[in-house]
Design a protein around this motif. Structure first.
Motif, PDB file in Angstrom:
ATOM      1  N   VAL A  84       0.866  -1.049  -0.004  1.00 51.72           N
ATOM      2  CA  VAL A  84      -0.096  -0.113   0.007  1.00 51.72           C
ATOM      3  C   VAL A  84       0.985   1.284  -0.124  1.00 51.72           C
ATOM      4  O   VAL A  84       0.436   2.207  -0.957  1.00 51.72           O
ATOM      5  CB  VAL A  84      -1.036  -0.212   1.300  1.00 51.72           C
ATOM      6  N   GLU A  85       1.895   1.399   0.943  1.00 48.62           N
ATOM      7  CA  GLU A  85       2.618   2.487   0.721  1.00 48.62           C
ATOM      8  C   GLU A  85       3.461   2.529  -0.438  1.00 48.62           C
ATOM      9  O   GLU A  85       3.574   3.773  -1.029  1.00 48.62           O
ATOM     10  CB  GLU A  85       3.640   2.460   1.831  1.00 48.62           C
ATOM     11  N   GLU A  86       3.712   1.628  -1.064  1.00 47.13           N
ATOM     12  CA  GLU A  86       4.363   1.505  -2.630  1.00 47.13           C
ATOM     13  C   GLU A  86       3.638   2.070  -3.396  1.00 47.13           C
ATOM     14  O   GLU A  86       4.063   2.915  -4.322  1.00 47.13           O
ATOM     15  CB  GLU A  86       4.927   0.083  -2.856  1.00 47.13           C
ATOM     16  N   LEU A  87       2.199   1.555  -3.470  1.00 45.44           N
ATOM     17  CA  LEU A  87       1.103   2.290  -4.370  1.00 45.44           C
ATOM     18  C   LEU A  87       1.056   3.767  -4.083  1.00 45.44           C
ATOM     19  O   LEU A  87       0.927   4.595  -4.988  1.00 45.44           O
ATOM     20  CB  LEU A  87      -0.060   1.347  -4.055  1.00 45.44           C
ATOM     21  N   LEU A  88       1.248   4.377  -2.943  1.00 47.40           N
ATOM     22  CA  LEU A  88       0.822   5.641  -2.734  1.00 47.40           C
ATOM     23  C   LEU A  88       2.135   6.445  -2.977  1.00 47.40           C
ATOM     24  O   LEU A  88       2.139   7.728  -3.656  1.00 47.40           O
ATOM     25  CB  LEU A  88       0.841   5.895  -1.012  1.00 47.40           C
ATOM     26  N   GLU A  89       3.290   5.825  -3.071  1.00 44.43           N
ATOM     27  CA  GLU A  89       4.510   6.484  -3.751  1.00 44.43           C
ATOM     28  C   GLU A  89       4.132   6.821  -5.289  1.00 44.43           C
ATOM     29  O   GLU A  89       4.772   7.725  -5.929  1.00 44.43           O
ATOM     30  CB  GLU A  89       5.822   5.632  -3.545  1.00 44.43           C
ATOM     31  N   ILE A  90       3.608   5.673  -5.981  1.00 45.85           N
ATOM     32  CA  ILE A  90       3.416   5.724  -7.123  1.00 45.85           C
ATOM     33  C   ILE A  90       2.180   6.577  -7.804  1.00 45.85           C
ATOM     34  O   ILE A  90       2.646   7.540  -8.571  1.00 45.85           O
ATOM     35  CB  ILE A  90       3.036   4.016  -7.912  1.00 45.85           C
ATOM     36  N   GLU A  91       1.320   6.543  -7.049  1.00 47.80           N
ATOM     37  CA  GLU A  91      -0.137   7.114  -7.186  1.00 47.80           C
ATOM     38  C   GLU A  91      -0.554   7.931  -5.972  1.00 47.80           C
ATOM     39  O   GLU A  91      -1.361   7.055  -5.006  1.00 47.80           O
ATOM     40  CB  GLU A  91      -1.026   6.293  -7.598  1.00 47.80           C
ATOM     41  N   PRO A  92      -0.020   8.964  -5.611  1.00 48.73           N
ATOM     42  CA  PRO A  92      -0.263   9.790  -4.317  1.00 48.73           C
ATOM     43  C   PRO A  92      -1.854  10.005  -4.140  1.00 48.73           C
ATOM     44  O   PRO A  92      -2.255  10.199  -2.929  1.00 48.73           O
ATOM     45  CB  PRO A  92       0.448  10.941  -4.350  1.00 48.73           C
ATOM     46  N   ASP A  93      -2.622  10.030  -5.163  1.00 47.86           N
ATOM     47  CA  ASP A  93      -4.017  10.247  -4.939  1.00 47.86           C
ATOM     48  C   ASP A  93      -4.837   8.851  -5.168  1.00 47.86           C
ATOM     49  O   ASP A  93      -6.077   9.169  -5.319  1.00 47.86           O
ATOM     50  CB  ASP A  93      -4.453  11.108  -6.195  1.00 47.86           C
TER      51      ASP A  93
ATOM     52  N   ARG B  57      -7.232   6.430  -4.224  1.00 49.03           N
ATOM     53  CA  ARG B  57      -8.180   6.452  -3.275  1.00 49.03           C
ATOM     54  C   ARG B  57      -8.162   5.141  -2.279  1.00 49.03           C
ATOM     55  O   ARG B  57      -8.304   5.031  -1.068  1.00 49.03           O
ATOM     56  CB  ARG B  57      -9.672   6.637  -3.631  1.00 49.03           C
ATOM     57  N   TRP B  58      -7.859   4.125  -3.216  1.00 48.47           N
ATOM     58  CA  TRP B  58      -8.056   2.864  -2.411  1.00 48.47           C
ATOM     59  C   TRP B  58      -6.674   2.692  -1.348  1.00 48.47           C
ATOM     60  O   TRP B  58      -7.171   2.321  -0.256  1.00 48.47           O
ATOM     61  CB  TRP B  58      -7.783   1.469  -3.481  1.00 48.47           C
ATOM     62  N   ALA B  59      -5.755   3.130  -1.720  1.00 46.45           N
ATOM     63  CA  ALA B  59      -4.495   3.228  -0.856  1.00 46.45           C
ATOM     64  C   ALA B  59      -4.615   4.186   0.329  1.00 46.45           C
ATOM     65  O   ALA B  59      -4.244   3.654   1.361  1.00 46.45           O
ATOM     66  CB  ALA B  59      -3.247   3.500  -1.684  1.00 46.45           C
ATOM     67  N   LEU B  60      -5.470   5.412  -0.104  1.00 48.03           N
ATOM     68  CA  LEU B  60      -5.525   6.015   1.116  1.00 48.03           C
ATOM     69  C   LEU B  60      -6.553   5.580   2.170  1.00 48.03           C
ATOM     70  O   LEU B  60      -6.256   5.866   3.247  1.00 48.03           O
ATOM     71  CB  LEU B  60      -6.012   7.461   0.554  1.00 48.03           C
ATOM     72  N   LEU B  61      -7.623   5.063   1.732  1.00 49.08           N
ATOM     73  CA  LEU B  61      -8.538   4.256   2.783  1.00 49.08           C
ATOM     74  C   LEU B  61      -7.868   2.853   3.418  1.00 49.08           C
ATOM     75  O   LEU B  61      -8.328   2.849   4.483  1.00 49.08           O
ATOM     76  CB  LEU B  61      -9.703   3.908   1.870  1.00 49.08           C
ATOM     77  N   ALA B  62      -6.989   2.251   2.538  1.00 48.50           N
ATOM     78  CA  ALA B  62      -6.452   1.036   3.127  1.00 48.50           C
ATOM     79  C   ALA B  62      -5.410   1.562   4.244  1.00 48.50           C
ATOM     80  O   ALA B  62      -5.281   0.890   5.102  1.00 48.50           O
ATOM     81  CB  ALA B  62      -5.479   0.303   2.111  1.00 48.50           C
TER      82      ALA B  62
END
Length: 110
Positions: free
Chosen positions: A94-103, A105-110
């Motif tokens: 999830v943290e890696e996904l947030l680095e790639i796509e900061p916006d 929504r799934w990663a922000l909720l997770a």
């Protein structure tokens, strides 16, 4: 998570309640306020509890007299080593996904 503390009035016989006794308690909650336009607002709710009493009062040394059975509902159970590894791996992805796509929504909720 909400908790209520009821203190029995002397003479009602509730002083003798033990942790194994089943209780049934009902309470009515009156809500008073005002609406955005200033008009009075009033409502009521009724809540009920049926179950065993949980002693939350401390002993003479300030510590609870016995471990509370309510702690199991409040505290999370420590995961096994295998489960902890899975959770840490998911968190890393999830943290890696947030680095790639900061916006994302799934990663922000997770």
């Amino acid at each position: 998570l909400h908790g209520w503390r009821f203190v029995p009035e002397p003479g009602q016989g509730l002083e003798r309640v033990t942790p194994t006794d089943e209780l049934h308690i009902e309470a009515t909650i009156e809500e008073l306020g005002s609406l955005p336009d200033g008009a009075p607002a009033r409502g009521s709710n009724r809540v009920a509890f049926t179950g065993r009493a949980v002693c939350c009062d401390a002993g003479a040394d300030g510590a609870p007299e016995a471990p509370s059975p309510a702690l199991d509902a409040i505290l999370a159970v420590k995961p096994s080593e295998e489960r902890l590894g899975v959770l840490e791996g998911e968190l890393a992805r999830v943290e890696e996904l947030l680095e790639i796509e900061p916006d994302c929504r799934w990663a922000l909720l997770a």
